[in-house]
Design an enzyme around this catalytic site. Structure first.
Site: not given
Ligand code: RIB
Ligand code: CA
Length: 320
Positions: A239
């Site tokens: 992500h």
């Molecule tokens: O939903 C994914 C996000 O939540 C990413 O940034 C992961 O590191 C958590 O922070």
């Protein structure tokens, strides 16, 4: 020096790769500092993890400031069930040699943004608590933020609840403040970042014999608690690296300007982002929402970029 950035983060494996990518990209970007926030794990641990990642990269010079320990209104939810007890399962990083820099992250954000000779780009990889607090502490920072690039929200299904993505779920009130602040925002919701899955074929560019890349591969290949990624993908979704990759290679991404609202009412949809993809509300857009990623190219370019970190290490660290 290129674009001046501050990374606000809750490491977190994907945060760790995003930080390494940003450090590898210097001087194309200038990492003015890292601010940590409670999210994947508590803020004491996210701060330790940010220090550990900078140490891995040989960058104990990068300022790391600890930030908010809890969301603005809601109780803290963390995600050890996904990222492991220390938040970096899959990586074997020693304890940091140094402590975090003195001064709260929110003060660092305000002071750096307000005194910087050039505008600053904020990269938000965790709950938006620090950034909302900075906007409340000094609203004038909004005029000196070149762009706020956020990983968060969901156009479709959530990942921590059916409705909400983790970062906006943890602190929906902070997210609502940020999306209503009139900032130039680029948003990576889950519908974009779930295209950036670290599948085996996308890992071939990383060198398992190089120390830093070996840590990245170990993290990307770790067993995923609870089985496959949501949606059954064969790998971990990266992500947060999407945020840094967008700064470096915007040609790999497509999106459109949309209105984004955040649900703050307690209940099954708390933390949900309503992304008005088809403009039904007629409300003015408050974010550029990314929709498509060339993930194969993104991973290939990330592998090439982080190679520079291993090459920059002193000879003693290169030997395996
Ligand atoms: O939903 C994914 C996000 O939540 C990413 O940034 C992961 O590191 C958590 O922070
Ligand atoms: Ca994160």
């Amino acid at each position: 020096m290129g674009r001046r950035i501050i990374i606000d983060t809750d490491p977190g494996q994907d945060d760790a790769l995003a930080i390494l990518l940003a450090l590898a990209a210097e001087p194309g970007v200038e990492v003015a500092g890292i601010t940590t926030v409670a999210g994947n794990v508590g803020v004491a641990q996210t701060t330790i993890n940010a220090l550990r990642v900078c140490q891995l990269a040989g960058r104990d010079d990068v300022a790391v400031h600890a930030g908010c320990a809890a969301p603005l209104m809601r109780p803290l939810h963390t995600a050890e069930f996904i990222c492991g007890a220390d938040g970096l399962a899959g990586m074997a990083l020693p304890a940091p040699r140094r402590a975090a820099n003195p001064g709260h992250a929110v003060s660092f954000l305000v002071d750096t943004i307000m005194t910087s000779a050039e505008t600053v780009t904020l990269c938000a990889l965790g709950p938006l608590t620090n950034i909302a607090m900075a906007l409340r502490m000094e609203p004038a920072i909004a005029d000196r933020i070149d762009r706020l690039v956020i990983m968060g929200g969901a156009r479709d299904l959530g990942n921590i609840t059916a409705a909400a993505e983790f970062n906006t779920f943890v602190d929906p009130h902070a997210a609502a403040i940020v999306f209503d602040a009139g900032l130039p925002i680029t948003l990576f919701p889950l519908s974009a970042t779930y295209q950036a899955v670290a599948t085996p074929d996308r890992l071939t560019g990383f060198d398992a014999k190089a120390p830093i890349q070996a840590q990245i591969l170990s993290m990307l290949r770790r067993e995923r608690p609870g089985g496959a990624s949501l949606g059954g993908a064969d790998g971990h979704p990266m992500h947060d690296p999407c945020v840094i990759a967008w700064l470096l290679w915007p040609d790999l991404f497509e999106g459109r300007d949309c209105r984004v609202d955040v649900e703050v009412t307690e209940g099954p949809t708390v933390g949900r982002t309503t992304i008005d993809w088809w403009g039904r509300s007629g409300a003015p857009a408050n974010a550029h929402v990314v929709d498509r990623i060339d993930a194969d190219a993104m991973f290939a370019r990330m592998a090439e970029a982080v190679r520079a970190l291993d090459l920059a290490q002193p000879p003693t660290k290169k030997a395996l």
